[in-house]
Design an enzyme around this catalytic site. Sequence first.
Site, PDB file in Angstrom:
ATOM      1  N   GLY A 165       0.784  -1.223   0.000  1.00 34.78           N
ATOM      2  CA  GLY A 165       0.000   0.000   0.000  1.00 34.78           C
ATOM      3  C   GLY A 165       0.810   1.263   0.000  1.00 34.78           C
ATOM      4  O   GLY A 165       0.260   2.358   0.106  1.00 34.78           O
ATOM      5  N   GLU A 223      -5.414  -3.955  -4.891  1.00 34.00           N
ATOM      6  CA  GLU A 223      -4.398  -5.006  -4.865  1.00 34.00           C
ATOM      7  C   GLU A 223      -4.907  -6.222  -4.093  1.00 34.00           C
ATOM      8  O   GLU A 223      -4.709  -7.369  -4.499  1.00 34.00           O
ATOM      9  CB  GLU A 223      -3.113  -4.477  -4.224  1.00 34.00           C
ATOM     10  CG  GLU A 223      -2.362  -3.493  -5.098  1.00 34.00           C
ATOM     11  CD  GLU A 223      -1.127  -2.930  -4.423  1.00 34.00           C
ATOM     12  OE1 GLU A 223      -0.104  -2.808  -5.104  1.00 34.00           O
ATOM     13  OE2 GLU A 223      -1.196  -2.610  -3.226  1.00 34.00           O
TER      14      GLU A 223
END
Length: 223
Positions: free
Chosen positions: A99, A107
Site C-alpha cells: 500500500g 491489490e
Amino acid sequence: MTADELKIAVARAALPHVIPGDLLGVGTGSTANHFIDLLAAEKIEIAGAIASSEASAARLRGHGIKVLTLDEAIASGRRIPVYVNGADEIDPGLNLIKGGGGALTREKIVAAASDCFVCIADSSKCVNMLGRFPLPIEVVPMALGLVARELAKLGGVPKLREGFVTDNGNLILDVAGLKIAEPALFESELDHLTGTVTNGLFARRRADLALVSSADGVRALHA
C-alpha cells in the site's frame, strides 16, 4: 547493483511464471512497472490483464496489452491463475505489508481473485517482523478522525498521507510504531474498525511465492 537494477532483475525473474494465453493479475508500484515493461518487451501473449490500479491499467494499455475489469474476467468464466505484484515488507511466512503506492484495496481484491500470488521485491523489503514500514489503512473520509483515534488505542501512530486520494476516492492513514507478531489476527482486527475500507496487511491472503533479488541474484521463497 542499484536499487533499480535489483527491481528489474526480480521483475524479469517473474516472467516465467506468466502463463501464455491466460489472464494475468498485475500489481502497482515501481517494481510492478518494470514487470509490465518487460512483459511487453518479451511479447508474452496473454488473454488480458486485470490491473490493481488506474496507473497500472494505463501503463498496460500504453504497451498495447488488453486490460479487463475483474467483473469482465469473472463473467468470462476464466480464472486468474497468476498475480504478480511487489511489496513494502515481507516476513518469513510471506505475510506482506503493501500500500505504499496507495492501491492496497484493489491489490487485495485482485490477490483474492487469483490462484497464485507471486510477490517480487528486493532483499531490503525482507524483515523478521512486519511493522517497520508504516502500515497503510484506506479510510472513508468521514471516518478519518474516528479511525485515527482507534488506531492510536492499538498502539499505532497514524498520519494522514497528505495530498493523496485513492482510486476509490478515499484517504490513507500510514500507521507507524507497530510490531505485528500475528499478522493474520491483526489484519482481521483492523478490518473491524468502522470506517476503514481495508488495511495493507496481506496475511489471510499472503503471497504463495516471493522472488527476492540481491547482489547475489534472485532467490525463491515459498510459503
